[in-house]
Each structure stands twice: as structure tokens, then as C-alpha cells.
Write an enzyme that holds these catalytic residues in place. Structure first.
Site, PDB file in Angstrom:
ATOM      1  N   ASP A 107       1.625  -0.249   7.366  1.00 49.90           N
ATOM      2  CA  ASP A 107       2.194  -1.329   8.152  1.00 49.90           C
ATOM      3  C   ASP A 107       1.087  -1.710   9.259  1.00 49.90           C
ATOM      4  O   ASP A 107      -0.040  -1.311   9.013  1.00 49.90           O
ATOM      5  CB  ASP A 107       3.429  -1.036   8.696  1.00 49.90           C
ATOM      6  CG  ASP A 107       4.398  -0.841   7.823  1.00 49.90           C
ATOM      7  OD1 ASP A 107       4.697  -1.563   6.843  1.00 49.90           O
ATOM      8  OD2 ASP A 107       5.542  -0.281   8.145  1.00 49.90           O
ATOM      9  N   LYS A 108       1.525  -2.700   9.813  1.00 46.66           N
ATOM     10  CA  LYS A 108       0.550  -3.124  11.015  1.00 46.66           C
ATOM     11  C   LYS A 108      -0.295  -1.947  11.787  1.00 46.66           C
ATOM     12  O   LYS A 108       0.301  -1.279  12.244  1.00 46.66           O
ATOM     13  CB  LYS A 108       1.131  -4.336  11.989  1.00 46.66           C
ATOM     14  CG  LYS A 108      -0.003  -4.621  12.802  1.00 46.66           C
ATOM     15  CD  LYS A 108       1.056  -5.986  13.707  1.00 46.66           C
ATOM     16  CE  LYS A 108      -0.186  -6.325  14.791  1.00 46.66           C
ATOM     17  NZ  LYS A 108       0.775  -7.371  15.817  1.00 46.66           N
TER      18      LYS A 108
END
Length: 433
Positions: free
Chosen positions: A127-128
Site C-alpha cells: 500500500d501507500k
């Protein structure tokens, strides 16, 4: 006289007719033998405009090249990216990777728009803000694969280290046996005092041993419903198998002591790794007792603190079963990548570690979180539950949560905005854990 003429004409016609009948009886008329080829209709070009459809078909035939299935090893620093998976209108690792493949002539426009046409799959989603030292993707590419040309079209924070031919049925995600992540944090995190000087603190041997002792409590198959969100204690998907979890010897970077926690598991669910680390830190610092481990793995619902996303890195993807079956068949290689260890280590030292260290020094990421941890309540309230359901930035791989959603819809690489909408709709009919 007229009657005589009519009679003669009638007799003549009758005689001629009788003659024809006799001839037809003596000489039968035969039909020609059927020849199937004679009835095949020849192709006729009826279109005169030679439209776009004809050009596209001809172009596909002309551009067709022999392709092979490959496993590609790559690494990246995810600090400025919105995760690994491609998403509309966002900067992702896959988006830059496919642009590089297109610009280097390894894929065409159709494959760029529809990755499923080249059987693309990643081993793990990150994810980010999350980085990867050894991410693996599987994809069909031309035989003449030129990774130097691809790397020249990639940002320097994304590098392809190598590639290997794999079987036709290989899938980098489903063929994976386990994944290893590491979490890098300053050792001051394990201080039992309210210390704030990163450069002066050094981890004692006794505390180091205590950290490793607590990490062993995660080994084996356990119910991690308290280490994720939106899951009930009776949800079978919360049962996860952890193979190992250790704290490595501290290292010094920029005069600050850091520790690396390394965990290997078959798979992980949303927030799991960060909450495992959060609970360990809370016990070491004296904010809760070891009894919280027993409570966490029971059916009781408790509020476990979630460590910051900074420092989480996908370190290795394991293919033990594939290696045992195909690694020595004479046609394929094992997917261990030992020959690339030095290259990977150099990439980590240049792009991954500095991002974590510099952010920690400049922003005091962990120190700020520790201040909140001192007032954390392990009793779950409605506000805590709502907050826990909100997925924040930089979270670890959430394969299982998204995979379940994609499989139910029969799609892959679904736009995250659509997933969010579906999940919001689900809240109206499903009781969140």
C-alpha cells in the site's frame, strides 16, 4: 378436307411423341456425380473501404512475436507512490512499470491498457508508502527480454534486478508459499523510560532478549481477528500461520541505533504486522501486561495499537514448492535469486533505508506515535471501532481483503474507488467486527 388434315397432323404429333418416349426409355439421363469442391463458394471481397477493423487485424498478425512466461524480480522505494497496484488517476509502481515496458517495446498498447492479456500478476500488494526489496511479478513477454532497456525507462527508485523463465501455469501470487516482511524502527522505541534523544539511546541486551521472547508468542497458527479490522472472531480467514518472527541485532545509521524486526508468514491480513509490532512495543514499555497476548488471541475483542506504516518493507517472496517441483527439471531455475543478493542489498542501502531513516530523523515519526501510545486504551469503544475500520496510509499488504472482493465480482485489478463504494454499501447489511 379440313378434318382429314387435322387428323393427319394429330397422327404425326402422336407418332413423334411416342418416338421421344421410346428414346427416353432406351437412353436414361444420368446426373453428374457430386463434386463437393465445385459447390464451395469462392471468397469475394465485397468491402471497398478497407476500414479500420481490417487494419487492426492485419497489424495484430504482423506484430505477433513469440512470448514466454517470466518471473521478474524488482525492488522499489514506495515513499512517493500510492501503492503497488495500478489505480486510475494515481501514481503507482505498476503504472510506471507498464509505461517502461511499453516505451521499451516489450508490450503493445493493448497489453498496456489490459494487463490480463499478458497474464500479469504481482506476488504481493503493497500500500501507500510501503517499499519492496524483492517483489516478484509474473508476465508474458517477448523472448528477447532486455532488462537494461526497461530500467532505462524506469525511475531510479524502481529497478528490475533479474528475470527467469517459468512454467506456463506459474502465477506469482498463487504459487507463493510465504512472504517475509521487515520493519525498521529506532531502538528508542523499546525504552521503558520517556526518552526522546534518538542519538543517545542504545538498546540493552536484556531488552533485546525480551523483545525476541515476546515475538515468539506469534509463532504458529492463531486467530488474528484482533489484529485487523472488519473481522469477527469466528471468521476462518483470520487464522494465519506465522513461521518466524525475530528482532535482528541493532545497527547504527546516522549516529542513531535502529532495529529490524523480520516476520515470515504464509499470508497477512490488513493491519496485522503493524498491530503485532504495536502490541509488542506496548508490553515492552509497560503500557500493558503480557496477558494482553492471551486476550488478543481469544474471542474477546480488544483495541490493539497500530504501529506507524513507515519502516515496513516487503523483503522476500518464497516459492519452495515451485522450486522443489520445477527448479531442477533441466528447463527452469529455482526462484531463490541468491545470485542477486548483492545487487538487492545495494539498492536497499541507497533507496530504502535512507527514506526510512531520514523521515524518522526529520519528522520524529515514531516518537510522535509513542506519545499517543502512552494514553492508549485496550478496551474497544465504538469510536475506536470506527477509527479502526478506516484504512490509513502506508499499510502493509492487504491481499486477502481485496482478493475476496475481486473473486466475488469475477474481476482482477479492480479500481479501488469502486471497491470503496462496494465496501461502504456492505456496511449497511454487514455487522463490522
Amino acid at each position: 378436307m379440313f378434318r382429314r388434315c387435322s387428323s393427319k397432323i394429330y397422327d404425326s404429333i402422336k407418332t413423334i411423341s411416342a418416338g421421344f418416349c421410346t428414346m427416353s426409355e432406351k437412353i436414361p439421363i444420368r446426373k453428374p456425380r457430386y463434386d463437393g469442391r465445385s459447390k464451395k463458394r469462392k471468397w469475394e471481397e465485397r468491402r471497398t473501404d478497407q476500414g479500420e477493423a481490417f487494419d487492426v487485424k492485419r497489424e495484430k498478425t504482423e506484430d505477433r512475436v513469440k512470448k514466454r512466461k517470466y518471473a521478474i524480480l524488482l525492488g522499489y522505494s514506495g515513499s512517493n507512490y500510492f501503492g503497488m497496484q495500478r489505480n486510475v488517476f494515481t501514481k503507482t509502481i505498476e503504472e510506471d512499470l507498464f509505461k517502461a515496458l511499453l516505451d521499451s517495446k516489450h508490450i503493445n498498447e493493448e497489453a498496456f491498457k489490459h494487463p490480463q492479456t499478458v497474464q500479469f500478476q504481482r506476488a504481493a500488494r503493497t500500500d501507500k508508502g510501503v517499499s519492496a526489496a524483492r517483489q516478484v511479478v509474473s508476465i508474458k513477454l517477448p523472448e528477447m527480454l532486455d532488462i537494461e532497456k526497461i530500467n532505462n525507462n524506469l525511475p531510479e527508485v524502481i529497478r528490475i534486478f533479474g528475470y527467469k523463465r517459468v512454467t506456463k501455469g506459474f502465477n506469482s501470487k498463487s504459487s507463493c508459499d510465504a512472504r517475509t516482511y521487515f520493519y525498521m524502527l529506532p531502538t528508542i522505541t523499546f525504552s521503558d523510560k520517556e526518552e526522546t534523544s534518538l542519538k543517545d539511546f542504545r538498546l540493552s541486551k536484556s531488552t533485546f532478549e525480551k523483545v525476541n521472547e515476546l515475538l515468539q508468542k506469534y509463532i504458529g497458527t492463531k486467530n488474528y481477528h484482533n489484529f485487523t479490522s472488519k473481522r469477527l472472531s469466528n471468521d476462518p480467514s483470520c487464522n494465519r500461520y506465522i513461521l518466524s518472527f525475530i528482532c535482528e541485532e541493532p545497527i547504527i545509521r546516522n549516529d542513531i541505533e535502529f532495529a529490524v524486526l523480520k516476520v515470515k508468514g504464509q499470508s497477512f491480513i490488513l493491519h496485522q504486522i503493524r498491530k503485532m509490532i504495536g502490541l509488542t512495543i506496548a508490553v515492552i514499555r509497560g503500557y500493558t501486561t503480557e496477558e494482553s497476548f492471551t486476550r488478543a488471541f481469544s474471542k474477546e475483542k480488544i483495541n490493539i495499537p497500530r504501529a506507524p506504516g513507515l519502516g515496513l518493507v516487503l523483503d522476500f517472496v518464497h516459492y519452495d514448492r515451485y522450486n522443489a517441483r520445477y527448479g531442477e527439471d533441466g528447463m527452469h531455475e529455482t526462484l531463490e535469486w541468491k545470485e542477486l543478493d548483492e545487487t538487492v542489498d545495494q539498492f536497499k542501502e541507497k533507496y530504502i533505508y535512507p527514506t526510512i531513516i531520514n523521515t524518522e530523523i526529520n519528522e520524529n515519526n515514531m516518537i510522535t506515535w509513542l506519545e499517543k501510545l502512552s494514553t492508549h486504551s485496550f478496551d474497544l469503544t465504538e469510536d475506536d471501532q470506527r477509527g479502526d475500520n478506516e484504512e490509513d496510509e502506508g499499510d502493509e499488504n492487504s491481499d486477502e481483503k481485496r482478493d475476496d472482493l475481486e473473486e466475488s465480482l469475477g474481476v482482477d485489478n479492480m479500481d479501488d474507488s469502486l471497491k470503496d463504494k462496494i465496501e461502504r454499501d456492505d456496511k449497511n447489511v454487514v455487522v463490522n467486527s
